[in-house]
Design an enzyme around this catalytic site. Structure first.
Site, PDB file in Angstrom:
ATOM      1  N   ASP A   1       0.827  -1.206   0.000  1.00  0.00           N
ATOM      2  CA  ASP A   1       0.000   0.000   0.000  1.00  0.00           C
ATOM      3  C   ASP A   1       0.858   1.252   0.000  1.00  0.00           C
ATOM      4  OD1 ASP A   1      -1.835  -2.206   1.226  1.00  0.00           O
ATOM      5  OD2 ASP A   1      -3.110  -0.620   0.429  1.00  0.00           O
TER       6      ASP A   1
HETATM    7  O1  MRU Z   1      -7.644  -3.271   2.800  1.00  0.00           O
HETATM    8  P1  MRU Z   1      -7.346  -3.590   1.371  1.00  0.00           P
HETATM    9  O2  MRU Z   1      -8.080  -4.777   0.860  1.00  0.00           O
HETATM   10  O3  MRU Z   1      -7.495  -2.370   0.483  1.00  0.00           O
HETATM   11  O4  MRU Z   1      -5.795  -3.972   1.387  1.00  0.00           O
HETATM   12  C1  MRU Z   1      -5.193  -4.349   0.189  1.00  0.00           C
HETATM   13  C2  MRU Z   1      -3.765  -4.692   0.337  1.00  0.00           C
HETATM   14  O5  MRU Z   1      -3.183  -4.635   1.393  1.00  0.00           O
HETATM   15  C3  MRU Z   1      -3.031  -5.029  -0.931  1.00  0.00           C
HETATM   16  O6  MRU Z   1      -2.000  -5.927  -0.679  1.00  0.00           O
HETATM   17  C4  MRU Z   1      -2.428  -3.742  -1.529  1.00  0.00           C
HETATM   18  O7  MRU Z   1      -3.363  -2.721  -1.586  1.00  0.00           O
HETATM   19  C5  MRU Z   1      -1.893  -3.986  -2.897  1.00  0.00           C
HETATM   20  S1  MRU Z   1      -3.168  -4.334  -4.079  1.00  0.00           S
HETATM   21  C6  MRU Z   1      -2.410  -4.482  -5.584  1.00  0.00           C
END
Ligand code: MRU
Length: 364
Positions: free
Chosen positions: A253
């Site tokens: 993220d």
């Molecule tokens: O809470 P989320 O489902 O948005 O978290 C998503 C993640 O942690 C993913 O690993 C990250 O955003 C990368 S998605 C290509």
């Protein structure tokens, strides 16, 4: 048919409501930035790249419908206000912040120190520029993901299977088509390995509390007929020790200047176990997930989600009433645990190489 989290054509934006997966595939129309903000906050759409794309495209939809103005100055403030709203939806991922800066620059509102409130520019041209900028992001994300998939697969095969044969990998959360414009990041690497006939199996974690692994990644893997096994998060150490896992690949993220990486909660413990067992640990993400403005992972804002995501399953309470809850959505993996490398569309880098590599090719 390809799995699509986001369906966009000029003037129309639809998202696959991920709260209803894997049972129901329902596309919801988004006609405004505030609807996109709610969809992101409620996690109907999630995953760092998809969040940024839906935010940017919802702005494009409003602008195509004539919102903002009259005049360039009013339109610029409109764009700024809408982006501010979007940025408040979820704090951890950096992609939306990067997209917002790009859109502001396209609107000529990027530098707050300059006086850009003069009305001398043609409103139509400005509107068109911002719309084009948002629409181009979809295509770029898909292109970047394919590159990440290919570069990552090549790197991993050279490192863990130089004399041929298949690899077994483990991934966490959902980083596939559902989290991006398509193909995926860490799951894109898995797809590329599979396409080359070099993937024996992928283990995907359930990813409590929101179950992105069991609801979304498992859904994608079954959909694509990729050999896959679902495990409980608490089985990850055993899987690494006993099931021949040759690499761990996760998404991100936000990756900061020293290589520390925020990703779905549970990533940190996977990296600790991988290091203990000598299994290479990779992060796969587009450069838009990199935030070189932050020095270390300590500076990353970590979102905390409502307690109900932990205490309840599909609306049914499973935790003892009265218990207190801490529910961080993400954790930070220190750079020294990212032993395989950081796979981006610009190349595969060791954490300590990232800053120099990216500052010569992108503006962060
Ligand atoms: O809470 P989320 O489902 O948005 O978290 C998503 C993640 O942690 C993913 O690993 C990250 O955003 C990368 S998605 C290509």
């Amino acid at each position: 048919m390809t799995l699509e989290a986001i369906r966009y054509s000029p003037g129309s934006l639809q998202i696959l409501d991920q709260l209803q997966l894997p049972h129901v595939c329902h596309y919801e129309d988004l006609q405004s930035v505030s609807q996109a903000w709610a969809a992101i906050r409620d996690m109907k759409v999630r995953g760092a790249p998809a969040i940024a794309l839906v935010g940017a495209l919802s702005l494009a939809v409003e602008l195509r419908a004539g919102a903002g103005g009259p005049g360039a100055a009013v339109l610029r403030s409109f764009v700024r206000a809408k982006l501010d709203l979007l940025l408040s939806a979820r704090p951890t991922a950096s992609n939306l912040g990067r997209a917002a800066r790009t859109l502001l620059a396209a609107a000529g509102a990027g530098d707050p120190d300059l006086h850009q409130d003069d009305d001398d520019e043609d409103e139509g041209a400005l509107r068109h520029r911002v719309i084009r900028c948002a629409e181009d992001m979809m295509e770029k994300d898909l292109r970047d993901n394919r590159t990440i998939g290919d570069l990552g697969a090549r790197h991993i095969l050279e490192r863990v299977a130089p004399s041929g044969g298949q690899v077994t990998v483990l991934t966490h959360c959902n980083t596939g088509a559902l989290a991006t414009a398509g193909y995926g990041t860490a799951l894109g690497v898995v797809r590329s390995l599979h396409a080359q006939g070099r993937l024996e199996r992928v283990y995907c974690t359930e990813t409590r509390p929101y179950n992105q692994g069991s609801r979304l990644t498992a859904f994608e893997l079954v959909y694509e007929a990729i050999p896959a096994t679902l495990i409980a998060d608490s089985a990850a150490a055993a899987a690494l020790a006993q099931r021949g896992v040759t690499a761990v690949i996760v998404g991100a993220d936000r990756i900061v200047a020293n290589g520390d990486t925020a990703n779905k909660v549970g990533t940190y413990q996977l990296a600790v176990v991988a290091k203990h067992l000598g299994v290479p640990f990779y992060v796969a993400a587009p450069s838009s997930s990199c935030d070189l403005g932050l020095a270390s992972g300590r500076d990353i804002p970590i979102e905390e989600r409502p307690p109900q995501e932990l205490t309840d399953l599909q609306g049914i309470r499973i935790a003892a009433p009265g218990i207190e809850v801490w529910n961080p959505a993400f954790d930070v993996t220190p750079h020294e645990l990212i032993t395989g490398g950081i796979i981006t569309e610009l190349g595969v880098f060791a954490p300590h190489e990232l800053q120099a590599a990216l500052s010569t090719t992108t503006s962060s």
